[in-house]
Each structure stands twice: as C-alpha cells, then as structure tokens.
Scaffold this motif. Structure first.
Motif, PDB file in Angstrom:
ATOM      1  N   ARG B  25       0.834  -1.206   0.000  1.00  0.00           N
ATOM      2  CA  ARG B  25       0.000   0.000   0.000  1.00  0.00           C
ATOM      3  C   ARG B  25       0.874   1.264   0.000  1.00  0.00           C
ATOM      4  O   ARG B  25       0.593   2.222  -0.694  1.00  0.00           O
ATOM      5  N   ALA B  26       1.930   1.222   0.774  1.00  0.00           N
ATOM      6  CA  ALA B  26       2.852   2.376   0.813  1.00  0.00           C
ATOM      7  C   ALA B  26       3.517   2.560  -0.557  1.00  0.00           C
ATOM      8  O   ALA B  26       3.653   3.687  -1.055  1.00  0.00           O
ATOM      9  N   TRP B  27       3.898   1.464  -1.156  1.00  0.00           N
ATOM     10  CA  TRP B  27       4.543   1.556  -2.467  1.00  0.00           C
ATOM     11  C   TRP B  27       3.574   2.145  -3.515  1.00  0.00           C
ATOM     12  O   TRP B  27       3.949   2.981  -4.332  1.00  0.00           O
ATOM     13  N   GLU B  28       2.309   1.699  -3.422  1.00  0.00           N
ATOM     14  CA  GLU B  28       1.299   2.253  -4.353  1.00  0.00           C
ATOM     15  C   GLU B  28       1.121   3.753  -4.126  1.00  0.00           C
ATOM     16  O   GLU B  28       1.006   4.519  -5.068  1.00  0.00           O
ATOM     17  N   ALA B  29       1.081   4.140  -2.850  1.00  0.00           N
ATOM     18  CA  ALA B  29       0.906   5.567  -2.540  1.00  0.00           C
ATOM     19  C   ALA B  29       2.062   6.370  -3.122  1.00  0.00           C
ATOM     20  O   ALA B  29       1.879   7.467  -3.658  1.00  0.00           O
ATOM     21  N   PHE B  30       3.246   5.804  -3.041  1.00  0.00           N
ATOM     22  CA  PHE B  30       4.406   6.496  -3.608  1.00  0.00           C
ATOM     23  C   PHE B  30       4.342   6.492  -5.131  1.00  0.00           C
ATOM     24  O   PHE B  30       4.471   7.528  -5.786  1.00  0.00           O
ATOM     25  N   SER B  31       4.118   5.316  -5.719  1.00  0.00           N
ATOM     26  CA  SER B  31       4.272   5.239  -7.174  1.00  0.00           C
ATOM     27  C   SER B  31       3.117   5.859  -7.943  1.00  0.00           C
ATOM     28  O   SER B  31       3.217   6.075  -9.143  1.00  0.00           O
ATOM     29  N   ALA B  32       2.014   6.167  -7.240  1.00  0.00           N
ATOM     30  CA  ALA B  32       0.924   6.860  -7.920  1.00  0.00           C
ATOM     31  C   ALA B  32       1.419   8.157  -8.561  1.00  0.00           C
ATOM     32  O   ALA B  32       0.996   8.528  -9.654  1.00  0.00           O
ATOM     33  N   ARG B  33       2.355   8.827  -7.880  1.00  0.00           N
ATOM     34  CA  ARG B  33       2.851  10.090  -8.439  1.00  0.00           C
ATOM     35  C   ARG B  33       4.349  10.063  -8.685  1.00  0.00           C
ATOM     36  O   ARG B  33       4.888  10.952  -9.327  1.00  0.00           O
ATOM     37  N   GLY B  34       5.018   9.071  -8.149  1.00  0.00           N
ATOM     38  CA  GLY B  34       6.460   8.971  -8.358  1.00  0.00           C
ATOM     39  C   GLY B  34       7.224   9.933  -7.473  1.00  0.00           C
ATOM     40  O   GLY B  34       6.674  10.545  -6.548  1.00  0.00           O
ATOM     41  N   LEU B  35       8.499  10.080  -7.772  1.00  0.00           N
ATOM     42  CA  LEU B  35       9.338  10.951  -6.952  1.00  0.00           C
ATOM     43  C   LEU B  35       8.830  12.383  -7.024  1.00  0.00           C
ATOM     44  O   LEU B  35       8.530  12.886  -8.106  1.00  0.00           O
ATOM     45  N   PRO B  36       8.755  13.040  -5.886  1.00  0.00           N
ATOM     46  CA  PRO B  36       8.272  14.428  -5.895  1.00  0.00           C
ATOM     47  C   PRO B  36       9.163  15.315  -6.766  1.00  0.00           C
ATOM     48  O   PRO B  36      10.395  15.194  -6.730  1.00  0.00           O
ATOM     49  N   SER B  37       8.535  16.160  -7.520  1.00  0.00           N
ATOM     50  CA  SER B  37       9.277  17.116  -8.337  1.00  0.00           C
ATOM     51  C   SER B  37       8.516  18.432  -8.329  1.00  0.00           C
ATOM     52  O   SER B  37       7.461  18.528  -7.694  1.00  0.00           O
ATOM     53  N   ARG B  38       9.033  19.399  -9.053  1.00  0.00           N
ATOM     54  CA  ARG B  38       8.422  20.737  -8.980  1.00  0.00           C
ATOM     55  C   ARG B  38       6.978  20.762  -9.478  1.00  0.00           C
ATOM     56  O   ARG B  38       6.250  21.702  -9.211  1.00  0.00           O
ATOM     57  N   ALA B 112      -0.541   8.520   3.642  1.00  0.00           N
ATOM     58  CA  ALA B 112       0.582   8.180   2.762  1.00  0.00           C
ATOM     59  C   ALA B 112       0.487   8.878   1.398  1.00  0.00           C
ATOM     60  O   ALA B 112       1.505   9.320   0.849  1.00  0.00           O
ATOM     61  N   GLU B 113      -0.740   9.011   0.895  1.00  0.00           N
ATOM     62  CA  GLU B 113      -0.898   9.601  -0.447  1.00  0.00           C
ATOM     63  C   GLU B 113      -0.390  11.038  -0.500  1.00  0.00           C
ATOM     64  O   GLU B 113       0.082  11.502  -1.533  1.00  0.00           O
ATOM     65  N   ALA B 114      -0.516  11.746   0.633  1.00  0.00           N
ATOM     66  CA  ALA B 114      -0.119  13.159   0.648  1.00  0.00           C
ATOM     67  C   ALA B 114       1.369  13.331   0.930  1.00  0.00           C
ATOM     68  O   ALA B 114       1.900  14.430   0.819  1.00  0.00           O
ATOM     69  N   THR B 115       2.032  12.251   1.320  1.00  0.00           N
ATOM     70  CA  THR B 115       3.438  12.366   1.694  1.00  0.00           C
ATOM     71  C   THR B 115       4.255  11.289   0.966  1.00  0.00           C
ATOM     72  O   THR B 115       4.615  10.259   1.555  1.00  0.00           O
ATOM     73  N   PRO B 116       4.526  11.517  -0.304  1.00  0.00           N
ATOM     74  CA  PRO B 116       5.120  10.466  -1.136  1.00  0.00           C
ATOM     75  C   PRO B 116       6.486   9.968  -0.660  1.00  0.00           C
ATOM     76  O   PRO B 116       6.754   8.767  -0.748  1.00  0.00           O
ATOM     77  N   LEU B 117       7.338  10.852  -0.149  1.00  0.00           N
ATOM     78  CA  LEU B 117       8.651  10.374   0.289  1.00  0.00           C
ATOM     79  C   LEU B 117       8.527   9.518   1.540  1.00  0.00           C
ATOM     80  O   LEU B 117       9.221   8.517   1.689  1.00  0.00           O
ATOM     81  N   ALA B 118       7.622   9.917   2.432  1.00  0.00           N
ATOM     82  CA  ALA B 118       7.401   9.115   3.628  1.00  0.00           C
ATOM     83  C   ALA B 118       6.859   7.749   3.228  1.00  0.00           C
ATOM     84  O   ALA B 118       7.252   6.713   3.783  1.00  0.00           O
ATOM     85  N   ALA B 119       5.958   7.716   2.243  1.00  0.00           N
ATOM     86  CA  ALA B 119       5.426   6.441   1.752  1.00  0.00           C
ATOM     87  C   ALA B 119       6.560   5.582   1.191  1.00  0.00           C
ATOM     88  O   ALA B 119       6.618   4.374   1.418  1.00  0.00           O
ATOM     89  N   LEU B 120       7.476   6.230   0.494  1.00  0.00           N
ATOM     90  CA  LEU B 120       8.623   5.494  -0.060  1.00  0.00           C
ATOM     91  C   LEU B 120       9.490   4.904   1.056  1.00  0.00           C
ATOM     92  O   LEU B 120       9.947   3.758   0.964  1.00  0.00           O
ATOM     93  N   ALA B 121       9.691   5.685   2.102  1.00  0.00           N
ATOM     94  CA  ALA B 121      10.505   5.195   3.223  1.00  0.00           C
ATOM     95  C   ALA B 121       9.871   3.959   3.836  1.00  0.00           C
ATOM     96  O   ALA B 121      10.552   2.973   4.128  1.00  0.00           O
ATOM     97  N   VAL B 122       8.557   3.991   4.021  1.00  0.00           N
ATOM     98  CA  VAL B 122       7.862   2.841   4.603  1.00  0.00           C
ATOM     99  C   VAL B 122       7.913   1.648   3.646  1.00  0.00           C
ATOM    100  O   VAL B 122       8.116   0.500   4.051  1.00  0.00           O
ATOM    101  N   ALA B 123       7.789   1.925   2.363  1.00  0.00           N
ATOM    102  CA  ALA B 123       7.793   0.846   1.372  1.00  0.00           C
ATOM    103  C   ALA B 123       9.156   0.166   1.288  1.00  0.00           C
ATOM    104  O   ALA B 123       9.243  -1.016   0.960  1.00  0.00           O
TER     105      ALA B 123
END
Lengths: 254, 402
Positions: B25-38, B112-123
């Motif tokens: 679930r954490a990985w999905e939350a992260f990969s929905a938008r990928g690495l944060p960018s501008r 997790a959806e609102a915090t992509p890097l945190a989701a990545l850390a958990v994943a």
C-alpha cells in the motif's frame, strides 16, 4: 590630527541620484584640541561624521582628508576604528542577544588584533569595565543586557561614551551626544568625555545647542551651513549663535 | 553504460523485499505520483527527482567525504538507537521505562498519499521494516535517534509511543552522506511531554528527507527545536495533529544554507480539538547560491474553537544570489480562534553593520555577530539538553565556533 581640505561628499539614496551634502568643507583639528561643529538641521553635520567614519553610501567626490597625516578615505570603517577613530552615534543601534560586555570586548580585541597588540585579559577587561561604569554611573546589570535593547535614549548615549572610554580612541567624533540626555545625565556624560581629553587626542563635538559646550569646553567652534564651514571662532562663537541664531551668522558670512 | 535512474533503483529494491500488504500500500501511494518534483503540490521548490538525478551524475564520493560527518549530540550520551541503511543497533543497556520491538512487516502510514517520500521510506524500510519504541516511564537521560546512511541509501521507519504523563527528551541526528529518507512517528498520549531536538547535517552530495508525524493527545505538549544546514537537497517535514483538547506545541527551527545547499522546512499543523496552542518560529539565513524553503500550514477545523496559533518565519539573505522561498498558509474553519502569521525576508540592516564596523569589528565578524543575533531567538526555547549542541551548530556555520 585631522585635516580636511575642500571636501565634497554625496549621499546615495535608494534609486536616486547621489545628493551632494558637503560642498567644500575645510577643517583642521590639531592634536590635543577639542573642536565643536554647530549648524542647523540639514547642514551636513551627521554626514560629516559618517563620511569620516566610512559609512557605505557616503562617498567623497573630491578634496582631501588626513588623519595623522595619512589619507584615510580608502580605509574600511574597521581600519579607521583600529587607527583610533571613534564615532559616538546620534542613534545607536540595538543588537539583540549580544550583551554589552561581549560586544565591547569583541570590539576591543578586534582593534587590538588589527594593531598587532595582544588581547586584553578577562580580569583586566572586567576591572576596566567596572571602573568605567562607575565614572559614568552605569549600573553593572546594564552591561549584561543586550546592547541598547530596551535602553532609553539617555542610556544609549551613556553606553556610547562607555564604549568610547573603554576603547580609548585618539580621534573622537561625538554626533549630538547631548540629545536625549537630561541635565544630570549630560553632566555625567560630559565628565566622562572630559577624562579622555589629552595632549595626544582630539575631539570633534557635533551639536545643535550650546548647552553641551558648557560642560565640554571647546578650543574652537565652527559653524556648518550648506555643507561648508561658514564661520570659525573661539568658544564665544557658540554663545553668539545661541543669542543671535544661525541666520545672523549666515548673513554675516555671506 | 548509463547509470540506472533513481526511480528504477527504488523499484528494484521494492521488488526484492518480501511482500506485505501494508508495504504494498505504501509503495502504491508512492508510485501513484512517483518521486516528488516541482510539478507536485508542496514540492515546487524541492525537486527530489532532479536532485537524485544530479546526485547520480556526480563522481563517487571520496572516502574522507563519507567520513567527515560527526554526531553533534554524541557527547550527551543517553540511550542511542542507531539506524543505517541495513542495520538497526539498539542501546547497549536498556534505559529504564523504555521498550522496543523490531517489526518485520511494514507499518500502516497515515496520509501516505499526501506524503510520497514518507510512503517510499515505509515501502523500502527493511532490516527491520520498522522499530517501535515504547516509553512507559520518563527516562533519566535523553533518547537519541541517530540516522546515518553511511554513504549508501537508507529508508527508515520508527514509531515512538510516549505513554500517558511521560516526559521524554529525544535528540534526533540526521546525517546525510548520500541518500537518506526517514520517517519518525510520535504518539504522545494524555499529559505527556515530548521534547524533540533535531540536527540535520550533510555533505554536499546528500539527498535527505526527515519526515515526522506527531499526534498530541489531551493536554500533551511538544517542544521541537531544529538546526538544519541543508544538503544537495534536504527536506525536514513535520505533520502535527492536536487531536484532543488542551495540547501545546512549540515548533522552532533555524535553517542555514550556503552555496550549493538546499534546505526545506515544511510543516503542517492540524488543530482538531478545542483549546490547543501552536507557536512556531522559524528563522533562516542564506548565503549566495544557497536556497532555503519554508512552507508552513495551520489547518484549524470547525471543532477546534479557542485555538491559539502563531506562525512566524523570518529569513535573512546575506548575499546577492541567496534564495529563500516561503509559503505560510492559514486555513481556518472555526470562528473563535486567534491565528496569526508573520513572514519576512530581508538583508542585514546596513546601519547595524556600519555600527559594528565603526567599533572595529571586521566585516565578516560583524556579519556573523548580527546573523547570530538575528537567528538566536529561534533557539531560545530549545530543550535545555540540546541547546548547547544546537547553538554549536549555528556557531560552526557562522564560523564563530571554538
């Protein structure tokens, strides 16, 4: 000690053409003497003080200035200070978080380092600070407080003179030191200033009013108007100004 | 041969980890938008994707670069929980009142959806997937959480439970050598008091994120203080929820960025209950080529009457070419609240600088003194255990340290 010859200086305001304030000012303050500069508002008194101390934005456009026979206009403000020039500010700044004692000790040691002298030891510094504070009737607690923060106008001026006595400069410029002081404080401050009168030092006292000069007796008095010295004389000139006003002197000079 | 893209490296790491529904679930939350960018809301000034790409193009670090960071809290002792990319080392002796548990499965991450890097850390956190620390009685000494990627890639999740009435002093050290991505969650129960002091220290190539979720229960208190000096990119994010009445939070921070450094302090404070206070003071200084970011948001829900919240951010641009971006936000749905924010960005007062120089201080000394004077207010309420180390970080950056 201080020699100014046909000095012209401008002040750069934000986004505006530099404005000429000093227009051919000539002045000589020999070692051992106290000279007063009096003049109406806008005559260039504070500009003269800032030009001599080297404030950014105050630039000399022509003329010469010598301190101890050396042209000092190219020096940074701190180099002028280390050479012995002190400006007592009309409006001293507040520095939160930096106690008076820390500030003064840092300044003292910076000047000593620039002159190649050893640092003052902590006991010597404390002793000198205590003695100086006593002369100026400054409460020891005040010296532990952040520099000028929450101080009254009079306390700030007293602190300026405290710093001056601690730093023992050779050329002192007092910019309206009397403003903000009541008569008792004025006497105390003047007594302090007078302790620094010496054959090896010189002083330039900038003031609006003759009152200060009753306590710090000048050898010479100069009248500054329109960025030039328009009249010079002995202490009696200050009394004449007080009695007749600047306009009379200006007319007489023109 | 071209180096693999950072996103591909993360995906390969995820694929190699044991499957686990919460990790997925954490990985999905992260990969929905990928690495944060501008392009992403909340990351406009902190482009993680671009920083990782830049980092990947740098030559490998010299050995001395990897070794040159030290833990500023080291001298304080305390119970040390040490985390690296592949190892967790608990304190040598167990502090009284403190228990911990290593979890092999991933924790659930709120929001997790609102915090992509945190989701990545958990994943991607493994060995163990998470460490849960339970503090049931007030420890005598501070607890220290030390995160050090040791020149590799680190993803970590830690949960700290501060039980009812406990007073806990936590010192967090985030050392960034290459890539570190850390989530620490604090559950602060009724009447408990958490002091959280953070030092972020990194070298020029590090990409570093430290994310915290903090929940304050009834009459709980947080005193947070942080000194951060940035990295190639660094983001320190705090998401705080006042979830019952009468809790208090102070969240102060100082950020300092020189050339080549980026430092982002982001916070989100949600007032969900009546009569809670938040007091935030963030001060920063930037030199030429340094970039500071402050994003602060107070969200006061309809049920959070009598909220008293104040957000202040002041930044000092020490040179031309220094950059600070600030976005203070208040979102208020309750009508009986006192909420304020202040935000300024400017240079040193030329009159003050001249004054100091007239007294003989060389320009650099005067600048350091006035900058220190400006910043120090933000450390004035710092937890006493951490204050000297925080002040030493500041002095070291200003060049006025011992």
């Amino acid at each position: 000690m201080l020699r100014l010859n046909d000095l012209h200086a401008s002040v750069a305001a934000d986004d505006a053409e530099p404005k000429p304030i000093l227009n051919g000012l000539s002045l000589e303050v020999p070692t051992g003497e106290v000279h007063a500069i009096m003049g109406p508002n806008g005559s260039g008194k504070s500009t003269l003080a800032y030009v001599l101390a080297g404030r950014a934005g105050y630039s000399v456009t022509s003329g010469q200035a010598e301190f101890d026979g050396d042209d000092f206009l190219a020096l940074d403000p701190e180099a002028r200070a280390a050479k012995g020039l002190f400006l007592s500010f009309q409006y001293p700044v507040e520095i939160p978080g930096v106690p008076v004692m820390t500030f003064v000790r840092t300044a003292m040691n910076a000047q000593r380092a620039a002159r190649g002298e050893p640092e003052i030891t902590a006991p010597d510094f404390l002793k000198k600070a205590r003695e100086t504070a006593a002369v100026l009737r400054i409460d020891a607690d005040m010296l532990k407080r952040p520099l000028n923060v929450g101080f009254s106008g009079g306390e700030k001026k007293r602190l300026e003179i405290f710093q001056m006595l601690m730093l023992e400069p050779r050329l002192m410029i007092l910019d309206e030191t009397d403003s903000g002081l009541d008569i008792d404080a004025l006497k105390v401050v003047a007594e302090g200033v007078n302790t620094l009168r010496a054959p090896s030092r010189a002083m330039l006292v900038i003031t609006h009013y003759q009152r200060l000069l009753d306590y710090i007796r000048p050898d010479r008095v100069h009248v500054l108007a329109g960025g030039r010295i328009i009249a010079s004389g002995g202490p009696e000139l200050a009394h004449r100004l007080e009695a007749e006003g600047y306009d009379a002197i200006r007319e007489a000079a023109s | 041969m071209t180096a693999a893209r950072p996103a591909e490296i993360f995906a390969a790491r995820y694929a190699a980890l044991p499957s686990d529904p919460r990790r997925a679930r954490a990985w999905e939350a992260f990969s929905a938008r990928g690495l944060p960018s501008r392009r992403h809301e909340g990351w406009r000034w902190t482009d993680v994707a671009a920083a990782l790409d830049r980092q990947a193009r740098l030559a490998p670090p010299e050995a001395h670069e990897v070794q040159s960071l030290a833990d500023p809290f080291e001298a304080l002792g305390g119970g040390v929980f040490r985390f690296t990319g592949d190892r967790f080392t608990p304190p040598r002796s167990r502090p009284a009142g403190v228990l911990w548990r290593e979890r092999a499965d991933a924790p659930a991450l709120n929001g997790a959806e609102a915090t992509p890097l945190a989701a990545l850390a958990v994943a991607l956190s493994s060995g163990p997937a998470s460490v849960e620390i339970e503090v049931a009685a007030s420890p005598v000494e501070p607890l220290r959480l030390v995160f050090d990627d040791q020149g590799g890639v680190m993803h970590r999740h830690v949960l700290v439970m501060v039980r009812e009435g406990v007073e806990l002093d936590v010192l967090e050290t985030h050392l960034g050598r290459v890539t570190s991505n850390v989530v620490v969650e604090y559950i602060v129960e009724d009447g408990a008091r958490l002091s959280r002091s953070i030092i972020q220290s990194a070298n020029d190539r590090a990409v570093q994120a430290a994310h915290a979720n903090i929940w304050l229960a009834r009459a709980a208190a947080l005193n947070q203080a942080c000194v951060a000096t940035g990295a190639l990119l660094s983001r320190i994010e705090t998401r705080l929820v006042h979830r019952s009445g009468g809790s208090h939070a102070r969240m102060n921070a100082v950020y300092l960025v020189r050339s080549g450094r980026h430092c982002d302090l982001t916070s989100h404070v949600r007032h969900d209950a009546e009569g809670c206070t938040t007091e935030q003071l963030v001060k920063g200084a930037a030199r030429a080529g340094g970039k500071g970011v402050f994003q602060g948001k107070f969200h006061v829900t309809r049920s959070a009457q009598k909220t008293d919240a104040k957000m202040t951010h002041h930044a000092l641009l020490l040179d031309d070419g220094a950059e600070v971006n600030a976005k203070p936000e208040l979102e208020i749905y309750a009508d009986d609240v006192a909420c304020a924010h202040g935000n300024t960005c400017g240079s040193l007062d030329p009159a003050a600088l001249f004054y100091c120089r007239q007294r003989g201080l060389p320009e650099a000394v005067a600048v350091a003194m006035l900058t220190d004077s400006f910043l120090r207010e933000a450390l004035s309420g710092a937890p006493p255990s951490a204050e000297p180390a925080l002040a030493a970080e500041l002095a070291a950056w200003l060049g006025t340290g011992e």
